[in-house]
Scaffold this motif. Structure first.
Motif, PDB file in Angstrom:
ATOM      1  N   GLU A 143     -28.088  11.475 -10.194  1.00  0.00           N
ATOM      2  CA  GLU A 143     -27.353  10.229 -10.379  1.00  0.00           C
ATOM      3  C   GLU A 143     -27.997   9.508 -11.553  1.00  0.00           C
ATOM      4  N   HIS A 147     -33.623   5.233 -13.497  1.00  0.00           N
ATOM      5  CA  HIS A 147     -33.089   3.928 -13.895  1.00  0.00           C
ATOM      6  C   HIS A 147     -33.531   2.821 -12.940  1.00  0.00           C
ATOM      7  N   HIS A 149     -32.163  -1.207 -11.289  1.00  0.00           N
ATOM      8  CA  HIS A 149     -31.079  -2.178 -11.130  1.00  0.00           C
ATOM      9  C   HIS A 149     -31.709  -3.561 -11.025  1.00  0.00           C
ATOM     10  N   HIS A 191     -35.811   4.685 -10.089  1.00  0.00           N
ATOM     11  CA  HIS A 191     -35.343   5.695  -9.127  1.00  0.00           C
ATOM     12  C   HIS A 191     -34.184   6.504  -9.674  1.00  0.00           C
TER      13      HIS A 191
HETATM   14 FE   LIG Z   1     -29.325   3.632  -8.705  1.00  0.00          FE
END
Ligand SMILES: [Fe+2]
Length: 229
Positions: A143, A147, A149, A191
Motif C-alpha cells: 500500500e 508513508h 498520515h 508505515h
Molecule cells: Fe497508510
C-alpha cells in the motif's frame, strides 16, 4: 542458565519491539479482543475506538462509525444515541453529520496506488472531514511506499491477510493482519501494508482527513530547498 539467557534475550526483543510500536505510534488488537483505544493527549482530534463487543453511548455533538453485526454493513449515527457494536465502533467528538448506512457487498470503485483500490463508504462531508474507506490490496503488493498520515487511522481488517510494517530502516515492527484485526495508527507514524499470496480487504477510518495541497503549502516545506551534501 543458558536457557535463561536465551529467554532474557527473547524478552528483550519483545520489549524492543513493543518500544518501537509505542515510539512510532501503532497499536494492534487481535480478533476477538475487547478494548477501548482512545485519542492520546497529543492528538488534534478526539476519538474513542471500541474494539469487540460494547454498548456505546454517544453524546450530543458526537457521532459514531460502526460495523453491522456481520461486519458487512457500516453505519454512521449522530448522538445522542446508543449502539450495540460487536466488531468496531469509533466515536468522533465534535462531528455530527447526518445518519447514514451502507452495505459492504460490492468491491472497490476507485483506483489507488500499486494495484490497490478503494471505495468511499462514507465520503468526507466537507474537505478535511472524517471519512470511512474500503481498501482492497491484491496479492503481492504494497500500500504505497512507506508513508505517514497527518491524522489517526483506525483500521479494521475485513478479510484476507497482510502485514503491517511500522518504523524506519532496520527499526521496524511487523504485524500480521487478518480478519478482525484492528490497527490504530497515530499521526506521522511511518508505515505501509504489504500482501503476500492473499489479497487484503480492510476498512480505514480517517479521524479527520486531508485536504490536498493545504498540507504541502506551509513555510517549513515551501521554505526548504534541497542541496547536495
Ligand atoms: Fe497508510
Amino acid at each position: 542458565m543458558l536457557s535463561m539467557t536465551v529467554a532474557a534475550r527473547e524478552c528483550d526483543t519483545v520489549a524492543i519491539k513493543r518500544d518501537l510500536a509505542e515510539v512510532f505510534g501503532v497499536r494492534f488488537f487481535a480478533a476477538g479482543s475487547s478494548a477501548v483505544a482512545e485519542a492520546r493527549p497529543t492528538n488534534l482530534y478526539h476519538y474513542r475506538a471500541f474494539i469487540g463487543t460494547h454498548e456505546v453511548a454517544v453524546e450530543a455533538g458526537d457521532c459514531v462509525y460502526y460495523l453491522g453485526d456481520d461486519a458487512r454493513s457500516a453505519w454512521l449515527r449522530r448522538g445522542p444515541t446508543r449502539v450495540a457494536s460487536h466488531h468496531l465502533a469509533t466515536v468522533i467528538r465534535g462531528y455530527m453529520p447526518e445518519d447514514r448506512s451502507t452495505t459492504i457487498q460490492q468491491g472497490t470503485t476507485l483506483p489507488y496506488v500499486n494495484g490497490c483500490s478503494t471505495k468511499q463508504l462514507f465520503p468526507a462531508e466537507r474537505p478535511g472531514d472524517p471519512t470511512l474507506q474500503l481498501l482492497h490490496m491484491p496479492p503481492y503488493t504494497t500500500e504505497q511506499v512507506h508513508h505517514i498520515h497527518s491524522t489517526v487511522r483506525v483500521v479494521y481488517v475485513l478479510s484476507g491477510r497482510g502485514i503491517s510494517v511500522v518504523g524506519k530502516g532496520d527499526h521496524t515492527v511487523t504485524h500480521e493482519l487478518c480478519h478482525g484485526t484492528v490497527c490504530v495508527l497515530e499521526p506521522m507514524c511511518p508505515h505501509h501494508f504489504e500482501t503476500r499470496a492473499e489479497p487484503l480487504l480492510c476498512i480505514p477510518l480517517h479521524i479527520f482527513s486531508s485536504t490536498g495541497r493545504q498540507e504541502l503549502d506551509h513555510p517549513m516545506l515551501v521554505g526548504t530547498h534541497l542541496i547536495d551534501p
